[in-house]
Scaffold this motif. Sequence first.
Motif, PDB file in Angstrom:
ATOM      1  N   ILE A  53       0.863  -1.069   0.047  1.00 31.03           N
ATOM      2  CA  ILE A  53      -0.044  -0.033   0.012  1.00 31.03           C
ATOM      3  C   ILE A  53       0.822   1.205  -0.119  1.00 31.03           C
ATOM      4  CG2 ILE A  53      -1.836   1.065   1.345  1.00 31.03           C
ATOM      5  CD1 ILE A  53      -2.515  -1.411   2.635  1.00 31.03           C
ATOM      6  N   SER A  54       1.889   1.347   0.882  1.00 31.76           N
ATOM      7  CA  SER A  54       2.831   2.412   0.788  1.00 31.76           C
ATOM      8  C   SER A  54       3.484   2.385  -0.270  1.00 31.76           C
ATOM      9  CB  SER A  54       3.836   2.468   1.996  1.00 31.76           C
ATOM     10  OG  SER A  54       3.083   1.842   3.447  1.00 31.76           O
ATOM     11  N   GLN A  55       3.904   1.303  -0.894  1.00 33.01           N
ATOM     12  CA  GLN A  55       4.698   1.357  -2.279  1.00 33.01           C
ATOM     13  C   GLN A  55       3.940   2.038  -3.249  1.00 33.01           C
ATOM     14  OE1 GLN A  55       7.344   1.029  -3.402  1.00 33.01           O
ATOM     15  NE2 GLN A  55       7.330   0.352  -5.386  1.00 33.01           N
ATOM     16  N   GLU A  56       2.639   1.744  -3.371  1.00 32.88           N
ATOM     17  CA  GLU A  56       1.851   2.411  -4.645  1.00 32.88           C
ATOM     18  C   GLU A  56       1.568   3.653  -4.202  1.00 32.88           C
ATOM     19  OE1 GLU A  56       1.487   0.833  -6.923  1.00 32.88           O
ATOM     20  OE2 GLU A  56       2.000  -1.110  -6.644  1.00 32.88           O
ATOM     21  N   VAL A  57       1.416   4.115  -3.118  1.00 29.91           N
ATOM     22  CA  VAL A  57       1.366   5.759  -2.900  1.00 29.91           C
ATOM     23  C   VAL A  57       2.525   6.120  -3.096  1.00 29.91           C
ATOM     24  CG1 VAL A  57       0.746   7.205  -0.908  1.00 29.91           C
ATOM     25  CG2 VAL A  57      -0.536   5.281  -1.046  1.00 29.91           C
ATOM     26  N   GLN A  58       3.643   5.892  -2.499  1.00 31.16           N
ATOM     27  CA  GLN A  58       4.946   6.074  -3.002  1.00 31.16           C
ATOM     28  C   GLN A  58       5.239   6.306  -4.305  1.00 31.16           C
ATOM     29  OE1 GLN A  58       8.612   3.730  -2.590  1.00 31.16           O
ATOM     30  NE2 GLN A  58       9.106   4.989  -0.958  1.00 31.16           N
ATOM     31  N   SER A  59       4.873   5.607  -5.179  1.00 30.60           N
ATOM     32  CA  SER A  59       5.086   5.516  -6.564  1.00 30.60           C
ATOM     33  C   SER A  59       4.393   6.851  -7.040  1.00 30.60           C
ATOM     34  CB  SER A  59       4.544   4.625  -7.269  1.00 30.60           C
ATOM     35  OG  SER A  59       5.342   3.065  -6.741  1.00 30.60           O
ATOM     36  N   THR A  60       3.045   7.039  -6.682  1.00 30.02           N
ATOM     37  CA  THR A  60       2.239   8.243  -7.180  1.00 30.02           C
ATOM     38  C   THR A  60       3.072   9.553  -6.872  1.00 30.02           C
ATOM     39  OG1 THR A  60       0.225   7.084  -7.478  1.00 30.02           O
ATOM     40  CG2 THR A  60       0.267   9.358  -6.990  1.00 30.02           C
ATOM     41  N   ILE A  61       3.303   9.558  -5.668  1.00 31.08           N
ATOM     42  CA  ILE A  61       3.943  10.774  -4.831  1.00 31.08           C
ATOM     43  C   ILE A  61       5.361  11.353  -5.610  1.00 31.08           C
ATOM     44  CG2 ILE A  61       4.372  12.213  -3.095  1.00 31.08           C
ATOM     45  CD1 ILE A  61       1.226  11.481  -3.453  1.00 31.08           C
ATOM     46  N   LEU A  62       6.032   9.973  -5.718  1.00 33.30           N
ATOM     47  CA  LEU A  62       7.429  10.234  -6.393  1.00 33.30           C
ATOM     48  C   LEU A  62       7.258  10.699  -7.747  1.00 33.30           C
ATOM     49  CD1 LEU A  62       9.467   7.398  -4.835  1.00 33.30           C
ATOM     50  CD2 LEU A  62       9.705   9.577  -4.260  1.00 33.30           C
ATOM     51  N   TYR A  63       6.341  10.115  -8.512  1.00 31.35           N
ATOM     52  CA  TYR A  63       6.049  10.471 -10.019  1.00 31.35           C
ATOM     53  C   TYR A  63       5.547  12.013  -9.858  1.00 31.35           C
ATOM     54  CZ  TYR A  63       5.944   8.094 -14.444  1.00 31.35           C
ATOM     55  OH  TYR A  63       6.132   7.748 -15.715  1.00 31.35           O
ATOM     56  N   MET A  64       4.888  12.338  -9.090  1.00 31.57           N
ATOM     57  CA  MET A  64       4.356  13.730  -9.128  1.00 31.57           C
ATOM     58  C   MET A  64       5.300  14.606  -8.726  1.00 31.57           C
ATOM     59  SD  MET A  64       1.138  13.837 -10.294  1.00 31.57           S
ATOM     60  CE  MET A  64       1.742  12.411 -11.318  1.00 31.57           C
ATOM     61  N   GLY A  65       6.488  14.223  -8.048  1.00 33.79           N
ATOM     62  CA  GLY A  65       7.353  15.246  -7.580  1.00 33.79           C
ATOM     63  C   GLY A  65       7.984  15.572  -8.666  1.00 33.79           C
ATOM     64  N   ASN A  66       7.982  15.136  -9.811  1.00 41.30           N
ATOM     65  CA  ASN A  66       8.751  15.748 -11.112  1.00 41.30           C
ATOM     66  C   ASN A  66       7.837  16.961 -11.515  1.00 41.30           C
ATOM     67  OD1 ASN A  66      10.754  13.790 -11.475  1.00 41.30           O
ATOM     68  ND2 ASN A  66       9.171  12.364 -12.301  1.00 41.30           N
ATOM     69  N   LYS A  67       6.460  16.980 -11.283  1.00 38.81           N
ATOM     70  CA  LYS A  67       5.645  18.256 -11.666  1.00 38.81           C
ATOM     71  C   LYS A  67       5.480  19.209 -10.516  1.00 38.81           C
ATOM     72  CE  LYS A  67       4.220  17.653 -15.846  1.00 38.81           C
ATOM     73  NZ  LYS A  67       4.370  18.934 -16.908  1.00 38.81           N
ATOM     74  N   PHE A  68       5.623  18.699  -9.327  1.00 34.88           N
ATOM     75  CA  PHE A  68       5.418  19.512  -7.874  1.00 34.88           C
ATOM     76  C   PHE A  68       6.890  19.235  -7.062  1.00 34.88           C
ATOM     77  CE2 PHE A  68       1.415  17.971  -9.636  1.00 34.88           C
ATOM     78  CZ  PHE A  68       0.739  19.269  -9.838  1.00 34.88           C
ATOM     79  N   PRO A  69       7.904  20.132  -7.459  1.00 33.14           N
ATOM     80  CA  PRO A  69       9.127  19.890  -6.484  1.00 33.14           C
ATOM     81  C   PRO A  69       8.823  20.021  -5.080  1.00 33.14           C
ATOM     82  CG  PRO A  69       9.377  21.339  -8.433  1.00 33.14           C
ATOM     83  CD  PRO A  69       7.785  21.143  -8.178  1.00 33.14           C
ATOM     84  N   SER A  70       7.870  20.540  -4.501  1.00 34.69           N
ATOM     85  CA  SER A  70       7.596  20.809  -3.022  1.00 34.69           C
ATOM     86  C   SER A  70       7.496  19.386  -2.349  1.00 34.69           C
ATOM     87  CB  SER A  70       6.485  21.722  -2.916  1.00 34.69           C
ATOM     88  OG  SER A  70       5.289  21.324  -3.460  1.00 34.69           O
ATOM     89  N   LEU A  71       7.133  18.276  -3.311  1.00 31.84           N
ATOM     90  CA  LEU A  71       6.658  17.027  -2.554  1.00 31.84           C
ATOM     91  C   LEU A  71       7.964  16.199  -2.124  1.00 31.84           C
ATOM     92  CD1 LEU A  71       3.848  15.816  -4.907  1.00 31.84           C
ATOM     93  CD2 LEU A  71       3.670  16.794  -2.582  1.00 31.84           C
ATOM     94  N   ILE A  72       9.082  16.274  -3.064  1.00 28.76           N
ATOM     95  CA  ILE A  72      10.238  15.349  -2.798  1.00 28.76           C
ATOM     96  C   ILE A  72      11.477  16.440  -2.665  1.00 28.76           C
ATOM     97  CG2 ILE A  72       9.128  13.533  -4.046  1.00 28.76           C
ATOM     98  CD1 ILE A  72      10.688  14.180  -6.442  1.00 28.76           C
ATOM     99  N   GLN A  73      12.475  15.731  -2.264  1.00 26.82           N
ATOM    100  CA  GLN A  73      13.898  16.555  -1.980  1.00 26.82           C
ATOM    101  C   GLN A  73      14.981  15.285  -2.293  1.00 26.82           C
ATOM    102  OE1 GLN A  73      14.566  18.507   1.679  1.00 26.82           O
ATOM    103  NE2 GLN A  73      13.395  16.422   2.680  1.00 26.82           N
ATOM    104  N   LYS A  74      16.076  15.811  -2.618  1.00 21.73           N
ATOM    105  CA  LYS A  74      17.220  14.858  -2.829  1.00 21.73           C
ATOM    106  C   LYS A  74      18.032  14.826  -1.456  1.00 21.73           C
ATOM    107  CE  LYS A  74      17.817  13.971  -7.719  1.00 21.73           C
ATOM    108  NZ  LYS A  74      17.614  12.403  -7.705  1.00 21.73           N
TER     109      LYS A  74
END
Length: 538
Positions: free
Chosen positions: A99-120
């Motif tokens: 469940i976490s993996q699938e949610v993680q996949s979506t948010i990480l993918y969206m991080g390309n469009k919305f940089p505020s979601l992820i950081q390196k």
Amino acid sequence: MKLKRSIGLFGIICASLGGMVGSGWLFGSLYAAQMAGPASMISWLIGGVSIMFLALTFAELSAMFPISGGVAAFPIFTHGKLVGFILTWITWITYVVSISQEVQSTILYMGNKFPSLIQKVDGVNVFTTYGYLICFVTMLILILLNSFGAKFLANANNFISMWKLLVPFAVVFLFLITRHNFGNMGLTTDSAHEFAPYGVNGIFSAVALAGVVYSFCGFQHAALLAGESKRPQRDIPLALILSILICIALYCGLQYAFITALPETALANGYHNLSFAGDAGPLAGLAATLGIVWLVTVLYVDAIISPLGTGVLYVASSARIVQTMSQSGNSPKFFAKIAKSGIPMRAIFLNLAVSMLAFLPFSGWKAIVSFLSSALVFSFAVGPICLIALRKQQPERKRPFSLPFYKVVSFIAFFVCNLMIYWSGWDVVWKLGVTVITGFVVFVISNYLSRNTIDPEHVATKLDYKCSIWLLPYMAIFCILSYYSSFTGGQKVIPIGWDFLIIALFSLFIFYLALKMCLPKEESDKNTASLLAKKGTN
């Protein structure tokens, strides 16, 4: 309250397809190509055919016992409480982490469009505080969707599954007509690359580590929803077989289209170092490189729908596993209660809490998928054993779907399960061993604390330690073989080729041992009757 039988064949097929077409199709082509080159096509075929053998064993079991959460019940029927707990423990952990993996996949993918979601951090994409907040909200949405009941969930999933199939097949078609460089396959004399640049090691490693097995493991959703199927005896076997065949065609087609669409610059440093602009979201990045701008938007939308559609199914399936554990005495009775909607909501909220904790130790799609693949296959490996054990223990029970050549097919299924775990390498297998040991410790502690309060209505009140002894050599020898293997993290002592024979002999030994240590018929009948009564099934 009984679970409601409201899902037809189409709904069961969609549930299985929905489980198999999640984040795997968004990331699998890239990682498989990096590990095996064009020969990754073979990896997808091996993964699909191997899972087909496994699914056939579950087809007989699920049709014979059309109950929700059956994967948690079968080992209790055949080997008692301890084996049932260990294997169910692993299944539950993998489903909740998925469940976490699938949610993680979506948010990480969206991080390309919305940089505020992820950081390196140290070169790895991780969530920001805002990203974790969005993950939690997304989890709540998945729970809300499940609260509407199985029929609503199945109807909604039918539409989602059609979308999830339409988009990948559209990607295959559009990539092929936009750019088709057959030279990338390495099958012509003027090709700049080899077909199998990393040999059979790369092909087999890709099966276990690149998301191939993980992508196919979603077939189990059809079996787990057997208790809500209108005609489980017919629909479950048919749904399993058809859905896997469809996904084999989809993933092989997608891998071929992906490889032949790659620009030469992406392969300048070979397949292992395959990279191009936007490859954090590989299919969207490749679509942008090819100039199919509108498809990029569609793929970002699908990056929400596909993983979260699969996440909804994992929420439903993992809750039914907890419910079955509760009914069998392996978890508190509190989680067995069914809400008015026909959904085990208490179990769902437990899984929400564990799923959120699962975000913390994992930092990459490939890393978590490598573990999930092996853990899922390990928990599924009991299916073939249970099938043969039940043929011996309960020969009189009606089998609406009787697997032809069941002994041969069951052993092949067990053998390929062990191969897929072995191919994952020592770096994954030792973690699987720790998970098994942790489950055993949890079992001992929980049974010690409840020794004076065991509910006499619970099935399998005996601990059945003798029937679980085969798990010790199974895990111990597996760790030894993996440590000396030629795969990731291994010492490269066992050569590729000979390992097939060694794993075959090892599988035969464990298979024989597990069947010799199954419960007597009387105990098996008692456990089965008790749990089926709790499930509202005769």
